[in-house]
Design a protein around this motif. Structure first.
Motif, short mmCIF file in Angstrom:
data_model
loop_
_atom_site.label_atom_id
_atom_site.label_comp_id
_atom_site.label_asym_id
_atom_site.label_seq_id
_atom_site.Cartn_x
_atom_site.Cartn_y
_atom_site.Cartn_z
N HIS A 121 -80.49 -6.75 99.47
CA HIS A 121 -80.46 -6.66 97.99
C HIS A 121 -78.93 -6.48 97.54
CE1 HIS A 121 -84.76 -6.21 96.79
NE2 HIS A 121 -84.87 -5.96 97.92
N LEU A 122 -78.17 -5.70 98.40
CA LEU A 122 -76.59 -5.75 98.10
C LEU A 122 -75.96 -7.01 98.37
CD1 LEU A 122 -74.37 -3.89 97.41
CD2 LEU A 122 -74.06 -3.60 99.96
N GLU A 123 -76.56 -7.87 99.19
CA GLU A 123 -75.72 -9.33 99.37
C GLU A 123 -76.31 -9.94 98.10
OE1 GLU A 123 -73.74 -10.01 101.22
OE2 GLU A 123 -74.00 -8.29 102.93
N ILE A 124 -77.22 -10.24 97.66
CA ILE A 124 -77.76 -10.66 96.43
C ILE A 124 -77.01 -10.16 95.34
CG2 ILE A 124 -79.65 -11.11 94.72
CD1 ILE A 124 -81.59 -10.84 96.96
N GLY A 180 -74.28 -0.34 94.87
CA GLY A 180 -73.82 0.44 95.74
C GLY A 180 -74.29 1.88 95.36
N THR A 181 -73.93 2.06 93.74
CA THR A 181 -74.37 3.58 93.34
C THR A 181 -75.70 3.98 93.61
OG1 THR A 181 -72.76 3.13 91.73
CG2 THR A 181 -74.41 4.95 91.24
N LEU A 182 -76.69 2.90 93.42
CA LEU A 182 -78.03 3.52 94.00
C LEU A 182 -78.24 3.68 95.41
CD1 LEU A 182 -80.01 0.82 91.68
CD2 LEU A 182 -79.55 3.12 91.29
N GLY A 183 -77.66 2.83 96.21
CA GLY A 183 -77.65 3.26 97.78
C GLY A 183 -79.08 3.07 98.39
N ALA A 184 -79.10 2.99 99.65
CA ALA A 184 -80.06 2.87 100.60
C ALA A 184 -81.31 3.78 100.03
CB ALA A 184 -79.94 3.03 101.87
N PRO A 185 -81.15 5.10 99.49
CA PRO A 185 -82.16 5.95 99.13
C PRO A 185 -82.97 5.11 97.89
CG PRO A 185 -80.18 7.01 99.34
CD PRO A 185 -79.78 5.71 99.53
#
Length: 247
Positions: free
Chosen positions: A155-158, A172-177
């Motif tokens: 999702h980050l790469e998108i 990035g703020t949302l992060g893996a959680p």
């Protein structure tokens, strides 16, 4: 005065969060303006009928939210709602099913458009990075892991492929959680074969998104992302119900 009466809301999860709401409302409503000094700990304790520990915890949370700053030996001052109030979802805002669903609703709003923009703007290298993330997801699933890191990476790469840095910064703020199974129980309790089947379905949805981005079809990418995140929301609800004995 009792804190619940002051906030006029349902009982908060903790007294500290109730105090954060009450003081935060005063800042948002302009009753406490940028540069104003907060009342002393003793005054807040007396007004809200809470302990010193509760006051200090609430002040710490207001600092983390960028609403106030403490100057040692002087006091705590309001920063207002300008640059100091950076967007952030704290860990204690991701602890319940309702919290997780709320974040998924935010992601649906943001990531459907991100997928469409990525389909229009992605480079070959960015497409390869998405493919690598999906390969890592599949490998983690086969190894019996939850694949959260690879899921988030996809999702980050998108978001990066949109060419708009704000999408990447928000992700990035949302992060893996923000990946639902990172926050609530459910998947850990299922048999390995069922876990693999679950993750295989998730990754099939990822592949539909990737196919649309690869084909540079923004409408198909938007639809595939919306379907994936809406399905994630429903899967999370069902898993939480099952973990609670509701199914």
């Amino acid at each position: 005065m009792n804190l619940n009466a002051i906030t006029g809301r349902r009982r908060p999860k903790t007294l500290a969060l109730g105090l954060v709401e009450a003081l935060g409302d005063r800042i948002r409503e302009g009753r406490l303006n940028a540069g104003d000094k907060l009342p002393t700990e003793a005054a807040i304790m007396a007004e809200f009928e809470v302990s010193r520990t509760v006051v200090r915890e609430a002040i710490s949370k207001l600092q983390a939210a960028g609403l106030v700053e403490t100057r040692h030996g002087i006091g705590t001052f309001v920063l207002g709602l300008g640059e100091g109030a950076a967007f952030r979802i704290a860990p204690d805002q991701m602890g319940t099913l309702t919290d997780v669903v709320a974040v998924l609703e935010l992601r649906i709003g943001v990531e459907t458009e991100a997928a469409a923009l990525a389909a229009q703007r992605r480079s070959g290298d960015q497409l390869a990075a998405m493919q690598e993330a999906l390969a890592a997801f599949a490998a983690a699933a086969q190894a019996g892991r939850d694949a959260v890191a690879a899921d988030f990476q996809f999702h980050l790469e998108i978001a990066r492929a949109t060419g708009n840095p704000h999408f990447e910064q928000l992700m990035g703020t949302l992060g893996a959680p923000s990946i639902p199974r990172a926050r609530l129980p459910g998947l850990d309790s299922v048999a390995p074969a069922e876990r693999l089947a679950y993750l295989t379905r998730v990754n099939a949805e990822h592949e539909h998104i990737l196919d649309a981005i690869s084909a540079q079809d923004p409408e198909a990418a938007r639809a595939a992302m919306r379907t994936h995140l809406a399905n994630s929301r429903e899967r999370r609800r069902r898993a939480a119900l099952a973990a609670a004995g509701g199914e």
